[in-house]
Structure formats: structure tokens, C-alpha cells
Design an enzyme around this catalytic site. Structure first.
Site, PDB file in Angstrom:
ATOM      1  N   GLU A   1       1.280   5.654   0.355  1.00 33.92           N
ATOM      2  CA  GLU A   1       2.462   5.783   1.205  1.00 33.92           C
ATOM      3  C   GLU A   1       3.038   7.190   1.169  1.00 33.92           C
ATOM      4  O   GLU A   1       3.481   7.712   2.188  1.00 33.92           O
ATOM      5  CB  GLU A   1       3.521   4.753   0.777  1.00 33.92           C
ATOM      6  CG  GLU A   1       3.116   3.311   0.967  1.00 33.92           C
ATOM      7  CD  GLU A   1       3.073   2.877   2.425  1.00 33.92           C
ATOM      8  OE1 GLU A   1       2.642   1.753   2.691  1.00 33.92           O
ATOM      9  OE2 GLU A   1       3.466   3.661   3.303  1.00 33.92           O
TER      10      GLU A   1
ATOM     11  N   ARG B   1       3.082   9.268   4.741  1.00 36.40           N
ATOM     12  CA  ARG B   1       4.411   9.499   5.315  1.00 36.40           C
ATOM     13  C   ARG B   1       4.929  10.909   5.010  1.00 36.40           C
ATOM     14  O   ARG B   1       5.286  11.655   5.916  1.00 36.40           O
ATOM     15  CB  ARG B   1       5.399   8.458   4.778  1.00 36.40           C
ATOM     16  CG  ARG B   1       4.995   7.030   5.093  1.00 36.40           C
ATOM     17  CD  ARG B   1       6.172   6.101   4.971  1.00 36.40           C
ATOM     18  NE  ARG B   1       5.753   4.737   4.671  1.00 36.40           N
ATOM     19  CZ  ARG B   1       6.514   3.672   4.824  1.00 36.40           C
ATOM     20  NH1 ARG B   1       7.739   3.791   5.259  1.00 36.40           N
ATOM     21  NH2 ARG B   1       6.063   2.458   4.516  1.00 36.40           N
TER      22      ARG B   1
ATOM     23  N   ASP C   1      -8.228  -1.552   6.603  1.00 43.27           N
ATOM     24  CA  ASP C   1      -8.042  -0.945   7.919  1.00 43.27           C
ATOM     25  C   ASP C   1      -8.244   0.558   8.053  1.00 43.27           C
ATOM     26  O   ASP C   1      -9.192   1.031   8.672  1.00 43.27           O
ATOM     27  CB  ASP C   1      -6.658  -1.320   8.471  1.00 43.27           C
ATOM     28  CG  ASP C   1      -5.521  -1.076   7.487  1.00 43.27           C
ATOM     29  OD1 ASP C   1      -5.752  -0.482   6.436  1.00 43.27           O
ATOM     30  OD2 ASP C   1      -4.380  -1.478   7.799  1.00 43.27           O
TER      31      ASP C   1
ATOM     32  N   GLU D   1       0.716  -1.223  15.646  1.00 46.71           N
ATOM     33  CA  GLU D   1      -0.738  -1.190  15.872  1.00 46.71           C
ATOM     34  C   GLU D   1      -1.162  -1.596  17.279  1.00 46.71           C
ATOM     35  O   GLU D   1      -2.093  -1.009  17.852  1.00 46.71           O
ATOM     36  CB  GLU D   1      -1.449  -2.071  14.840  1.00 46.71           C
ATOM     37  CG  GLU D   1      -1.405  -1.553  13.427  1.00 46.71           C
ATOM     38  CD  GLU D   1      -0.066  -1.794  12.755  1.00 46.71           C
ATOM     39  OE1 GLU D   1       0.236  -1.098  11.761  1.00 46.71           O
ATOM     40  OE2 GLU D   1       0.691  -2.677  13.221  1.00 46.71           O
TER      41      GLU D   1
ATOM     42  N   THR E   1      -2.688   7.903   9.957  1.00 43.38           N
ATOM     43  CA  THR E   1      -2.415   6.472  10.101  1.00 43.38           C
ATOM     44  C   THR E   1      -0.922   6.166  10.165  1.00 43.38           C
ATOM     45  O   THR E   1      -0.537   5.018  10.322  1.00 43.38           O
ATOM     46  CB  THR E   1      -3.093   5.684   8.966  1.00 43.38           C
ATOM     47  OG1 THR E   1      -3.225   4.311   9.340  1.00 43.38           O
ATOM     48  CG2 THR E   1      -2.296   5.801   7.672  1.00 43.38           C
TER      49      THR E   1
END
Length: 691
Positions: free
Chosen positions: A311, A315, A445, A579, A665
Site C-alpha cells: 500500500e 499510494r 490481480d 476496477e 495499480t
């Protein structure tokens, strides 16, 4: 073998030392006990007529008990060699209590199935927290699952705990900038290289202006009106975050306060860093300047908490990188280089596969999520570092970052893959798969996403990434892609050879993934990939259109007569995920089929009707309920991804053109690396790069 204190021994050595010591000690005690019993028996039976003292010792039954006890002890000690999988756990057992030890974060029940839940705050782990994982990475891993109970209790806890944290944080803000400079300087000196990055040359290597000729303004009045509506939604979400949660990680719009959570290891301002590029792209310059000022003066990177490697990377590292590349502000580069260096200790494992949790302080200790099988690392977490780390090497002129992620790829190429598939759990100690659970949604994913994007970001020179992606896609099609009785194409999950006919919202990114790779596979398969991408995107749209709110559930099934609907109460929530809209944007860019813009507008109307509240946007707990219940969380990825993808969907293609930019992502745009241009004279595209 390196020498060190017991806490630095390998797992096998530490256990052997302890086991041997324990066995010897117990053997001595048992021997003394046996002698004592013999003496007692002798004294007692000596007084009994007809009984020979010399023949008395331990009875056979007693000997059996002693032998059984000793055997059990030996089995327990040596069994530890096989059931304590990583050295971090051994350190917690063997190190002295005076040493500070990290605490395992999370439990299996806290995980939101992607990356993606946190032990104390299950709403956010994405693939473990709440980004995109089934547990959660978007674990897209770690994931982002909304909390549906104890909300009042959590708010009270936030209010008290965060007040103390803010007070302590304010003390360090004045020192933060100087410390960042020192760390950056130290890193550069250690590399012994020229770390200058020529931003002007970089801009000349772009094929087109990043913001287009007119900031991507569409000529069609209706499309322009829709784009302006998305911009208004962003401003509304931002203004409320600034009013009620400024400096915190996310906004709680119902209670009008901020939320910190436990995903970022003491870092603050996740919504600010996640929003930088969105604000800039939308032309909200006053808001962007406020965000930039906060990052410069208040983003303290000298935290000492336990953070999700995944994360923080997608981010914070991704957000700062994109802000630098779009604006050229050196401050963003300085910040991201300091943060990038803090992530490197996570790779200090026997295999080089990083663990999922890292202490961002000076110790740099890392460990695996408590819920992860046998101390394993998560595919979608360690597989979602490549784009950002390549750019860290570009900016620092230090190859250590690229070396770390290339080592991951090297190991993955070396080990056997069941049916060509990549399971979700890998041991960072042995380098072997821990479970044969395969998912294109949570836990897996973004690993696949980063394969094709690594190839594209390399200016299509990374042939290894290309080969890995198309091989993986072939295995996915052979084993996971299914067609429902109603004709819907979906990606099932694979559990040791048994299909689970479930598709998560996180897996809906795959329509966009397949379409951006359609042109670079075998020429005869181009149309097949376009068709597959369209079919998957259609299925995900159906998951939205079949709900009462016209928003999609966290997961939907294709068994028991159900198609594209959630059959379990625990799968019915929607937490402002991007998504499906992400795939709409890519499908529009590469096909220009107008239905994707219409589907995107349906999502805008649903968000406005069901998720907009007086002080921001909130996820909802049941997409099938006529009267919605809000989860009181405006996720940072709503600002970074959902609204950005909607804005791009209603913009012309020259706004962040795909020829020049690849989205990480978390939807942070990173530029294509044109080595030949950057290392040469550059300037081959100067005529088109003026903004």
C-alpha cells in the site's frame, strides 16, 4: 555462515540450539528422578518380607511412561524446525525481552478476501487491506473491506488516539525536511554515482504533451458536460476531506472526522498524496497547491510504525512519482527517494522475496501478515513493485531498486508453476509455493497487470515481461476463463485444481488489462484478445446492472442458478471501487465504442444517488437494498482511481496519452522509459511537448 547473537540465527540453527539445550536438561532431570525413585523403592521394599531390594528398580510401566514423555519432547522440539516458517517469528521467541519486537499484523478473520484487512481496521487492507484484494493489495495486496460494526467505538478510538498521535507528529514536522535532505544525501553518497535526473530531457522524450492540446477537452457538448460533473464530484470530495479530515488518511463523511488506520506505518495524508495527480490533471490548481504545500511542510517520512509494503508503494511512492513527472517539482522527487530507501529492508529475506509488512523506522524490520499461510508473501504484493522501483532507479541513478524487483522475477521464472499458473502464496524463506490458490482477483490481480505494463513502460523492450505475461494469460484462459449458461464470460478462481465459480470486483480490472495487451501478442490473436476483453467488461457491467443500486458487489457468483450476482451477504458491499470503471476507460480508448461512455455515466448517476452524502462520498453495505446503509468511509482510492478514470473516460485521448504513460495499480500515471532518448541527445519530439 555469519556470526551474530541468537536473534540473528537462521530458523534451523536457532531451533536446534534451543532443542538440544532442552533435551539435555530434561534428560538430566529424568535421570535424577529415576535414581531417587530407585532409592525410595529400595528403602520401602527392603522392609517387606520376601521382596528382594536388588531386583527393584523402575517398573516396566514406569519406564514406558518416561520413554513416552521423552519421545514427545524430542518430537515437539524437532517439529518446530518445520512449523516455524520464518526467522522473524523465531526472533520473537528467542530474543531477549528488552529488545523491541514487531507484532504480527492482522489475523485471518480480519482479511477482506485482497489485499488486500488490517487487524485493527479491517476496512482498509486492499488485497490485504482494502484496496483490491480478497483479503484486502488492491491487495488491489492488501485489501479494503468496509467495517460494518462497532463504528461508534472506532470513532472514539480514532478521536483519542489520533489526537495524541497528531500532537507527537507536530513536534517532528519542523525537523522532517532537514532529515529528508540528510537521508537523500546519504543515499546518494552511498551509491557513488551522479544522481542528477534531467527533467527537461525527459519531457522532450515524450511523444505528446501530458495534458494534451486543451487538457483533453472533448468537442461533444454532452461529453464535456459529463466530464465537468466528474470534476465537480472530485472538488466536493476534496473540499469535505479538507474541511473535516485534513492531514488524516481518509475522510469519514457521516461522522465528519478523519481516519488514520494501521496500513501506512504512521504516514499521514494518504488522500492528499493519492489526489495530487488527479487535482493537477483536472485543473483544480488551488486544491493542488494546497496539497503540494502539505506534502512539502507536513508529510513526515520519519515514522516508526508497521506499514504495508504494497500500500505504501502504490499510494505514496506512486503518487509522489507521478506528481514529480507531471510537474517537475523537485520536492516530490526528494520525498519519494527518502521513502523508497525505507522500503528496501523488506527484501532482506533468504530468497529476496519481500515480506508484506515493514517497520518504516530505523530498524527496518519486516515480517509476513499474520493471516498469510505459513508466513508467506502475497503474489499481488511482491508482484506489484516493478513499475515504481524501476522509476526509483531512474531518478536516483541507483540500480538497487531495479535489481530487487528483477530478482523477484528471476525466482518466479525458476520455480515450477502448476499448469502454468501463479499461486497466491509464496514462502520468502524457501521460495516455494505455500498453497495452490490462484486468483485474478484479490491476492493475485495486480501481479498480472504489472507484467504487461512493465513491457509497455519499457518502451516495449522488456521481452521477459512480455513472455511472462502472454504465457500467464494462456494458462488463465486454459484453466480459469469460463462461460456461464447465460453466455457471460468470467474468471473463476482455482483452488488446487478445483474451480470456484466466483469473480471478485477486483478481477474486473482484467478487461482493461487484456485490451491494452491486445496489439502486442501474436498477430493472429489480436481480435481474440479484443473480444475477450469486451466479454469480461460486459460481465462486470452486468454485475452492476443486476443490482438495485446499479453498483456492483464485492464478489459475484456463477453457480446455484446465480449469474453475476452476489449470493452471500458478506459479498454485497461496494466501497467506491474503480476496477469496472477502469476497464470502461481502457475499452473506450482502444475501441471508441460509445457504450463504454454510457456505462460510465450510469456509474456516475449511481454514485451520486447512493454514495453521495452531505459531507463527501461513502461506500454502501448492500448494493441490492432499496434503502442503502453507508459504511462511513471515503476511500483515498476513490479520489485517485475512480474519479480519475471517469474523468479520462469523458476526455479526449490526448490527456495522458497511452503512448507515453502507464498507470500503476492506484491509477498514478508513470511515463514510458525511453532509454535511447534519455541517454542520447533527446529532443526528438520537442515540437509536441510544449504545454
Amino acid at each position: 555462515m555469519q556470526q551474530g547473537h541468537i536473534g540473528e540465527l537462521s530458523s534451523g540453527e536457532g531451533v536446534k540450539v534451543e532443542c538440544c539445550t532442552t533435551i539435555v536438561t530434561y534428560s538430566l532431570l529424568l535421570n535424577k528422578l529415576r535414581q531417587s525413585l530407585r532409592k525410595t523403592d529400595s528403602m520401602v521394599f527392603r522392609k517387606l518380607p520376601g521382596v528382594s531390594a536388588s531386583g527393584m528398580g523402575l517398573r516396566l510401566s514406569q519406564k514406558f511412561v518416561f520413554l513416552l514423555f521423552l519421545s514427545g519432547l524430542v518430537t515437539l522440539c524437532f517439529g518446530a524446525l518445520f512449523f516455524l516458517p520464518d526467522s522473524v517469528r523465531l526472533k520473537r521467541i528467542f530474543l531477549s525481552k528488552t529488545e523491541s519486537q514487531p507484532v504480527t499484523v492482522g489475523s485471518e478473520n480480519d482479511v477482506r478476501e485482497h489485499l488486500k484487512k488490517g487487524a485493527k481496521d479491517p476496512e482498509h487492507l486492499r488485497g490485504i487491506t482494502s484496496a483490491k484484494g480478497e483479503t484486502s493489495t488492491k491487495l488491489k495486496a492488501l485489501s479494503r473491506k468496509p467495517s460494518v460494526t462497532n463504528e461508534a467505538k472506532t470513532d472514539k478510538k480514532d478521536a483519542g488516539g489520533e489526537a495524541l498521535e497528531d500532537m507527537m507528529l507536530s513536534r517532528s514536522k519542523t525537523e522532517s525536511a532537514s532529515k529528508d535532505e540528510k537521508v537523500t544525501s546519504s543515499s546518494n553518497q552511498g551509491a557513488n554515482k551522479d544522481t542528477s535526473f534531467d527533467y527537461n530531457k525527459f519531457k522532450k522524450c515524450l511523444l505528446k504533451p501530458p495534458l494534451g492540446i486543451e487538457h483533453g477537452k472533448p468537442s461533444d457538448p454532452q461529453t464535456l458536460q459529463r466530464r465537468e460533473k466528474v470534476k465537480e464530484m472530485m472538488k466536493f470530495a476534496w473540499d469535505n476531506y479538507k474541511s473535516f479530515a485534513w492531514g488524516k488518511n481518509e475522510l469519514r463523511p457521516l461522522t465528519r472526522n478523519g481516519h488514520i488506520g494501521n496500513m501506512f506505518g504512521g504516514l499521514r495524508g494518504a488522500s492528499i498524496v493519492d489526489s495530487l495527480d488527479t487535482l493537477y490533471i483536472m485543473g483544480l490548481m488551488d486544491e493542488y497547491n494546497d496539497a503540494k504545500e502539505w506534502v512539502e511542510t507536513s508529510l513526515d517520512l520519519n515514522s516508526n510504525g508497521e506499514a504495508s509494503l504494497f500500500e505504501v508503494n502504490i499510494r505514496y511512492v506512486g503518487g509522489l512519482l507521478s506528481a514529480y513527472y507531471l510537474t517537475g517539482e523537485e520536492m516530490f522527487k526528494r520525498k519519494v527517494m527518502v521513502l523508497g530507501e525505507k522500503l528496501l529492508p523488506a527484501f532482506n529475506t533468504p530468497t529476496g522475496i519481500p515480506r508484506g509488512v515493514i517497520n518504516l523506522g530505523s530498524s527496518g524490520t519486516s515480517w509476513s501478515w499474520g493471516w498469510a499461510s505459513a508466513g508467506s508473501s502475497i503474489l499481488a504484493e511482491f508482484g506489484t513493485l516493478h513499475l515504481e522501483f524501476v522509476h526509483l532507479s531512474e531518478l536516483s541513478n541507483n540500480g538497487i531498486y531495479t535489481e530487487k524487483v528483477m530478482n523477484i522475477r528471476k525466482l518466479l521464472n525458476k520455480i515450477e508453476k502448476p499448469h502454468g499458473l501463479y499461486p497466491n502464496f509464496l514462502s520468502p524463506v524457501s521460495g516455494n509455493w505455500v498453497q495452490h490458490h490462484v486468483s485474478i482477483g484479490g491476492l493475485g490481480d495486480s501481479f498480472y497487470e504489472y507484467l504487461i505494463k512493465s513491457y509497455l513502460m519499457s518502451d516495449k523492450t522488456d521481452e521477459e515481461a512480455k513472455k511472462m505475461y502472454y504465457s500467464a494469460l494462456e494458462a488463465i484462459e486454459a484453466n480459469l476463463v469460463q462461460k456461464s449458461p447465460g453466455g457471460l464470460t468470467y474468471m473463476a478462481e482455482w483452488r488446487g485444481g478445483i474451480l470456484d465459480h466466483k469473480m471478485g470486483h477486483l478481477a474486473c480490472f482484467s478487461g482493461g488489462m487484456v485490451v491494452i495487451g491486445a496489439d502486442d501478442g501474436a498477430p493472429e490473436k489480436r481480435q481474440h484478445y479484443l473480444d475477450l476483453a469486451a466479454e469480461i467488461t460486459h460481465t462486470c457491467h452486468e454485475s452492476y446492472s443486476r443490482s438495485a443500486t446499479k453498483l456492483g458487489p464485492e464478489a459475484f457468483r456463477f453457480d446455484g442458478g446465480a449469474e453475476a450476482t452476489a449470493t452471500r451477504l458478506s459479498d454485497r458491499y461496494y466501497i467506491l471501487r474503480p476496477e469496472v470503471i477502469e476497464s470502461y476507460m481502457y475499452m473506450w480508448r482502444l475501441t471508441h465504442d460509445p457504450k463504454y461512455r454510457e456505462w460510465g455515466w450510469e456509474a456516475v448517476e449511481a454514485l451520486e444517488q447512493h454514495c453521495r452524502v452531505e459531507a463527501g462520498f461513502s461506500g454502501i453495505r448492500d448494493v441490492y437494498a432499496q434503502t442503502v446503509s453507508h459504511d462511513n468511509m471515503q476511500q483515498s482510492f476513490f479520489l485517485s482511481e475512480t474519479l480519475k478514470y471517469l474523468y479520462l473516460l469523458f476526455s479526449d485521448d490526448d490527456l495522458l496519452p497511452l503512448e507515453d504513460w502507464v498507470f500503476n495499480t492506484e491509477a498514478h500515471p508513470l511515463p514510458v522509459v525511453r532509454k535511447s532518448c534519455l541517454q542520447g541527445e533527446g529532443g526528438t519530439h520537442d515540437k509536441t511537448t510544449s504545454e
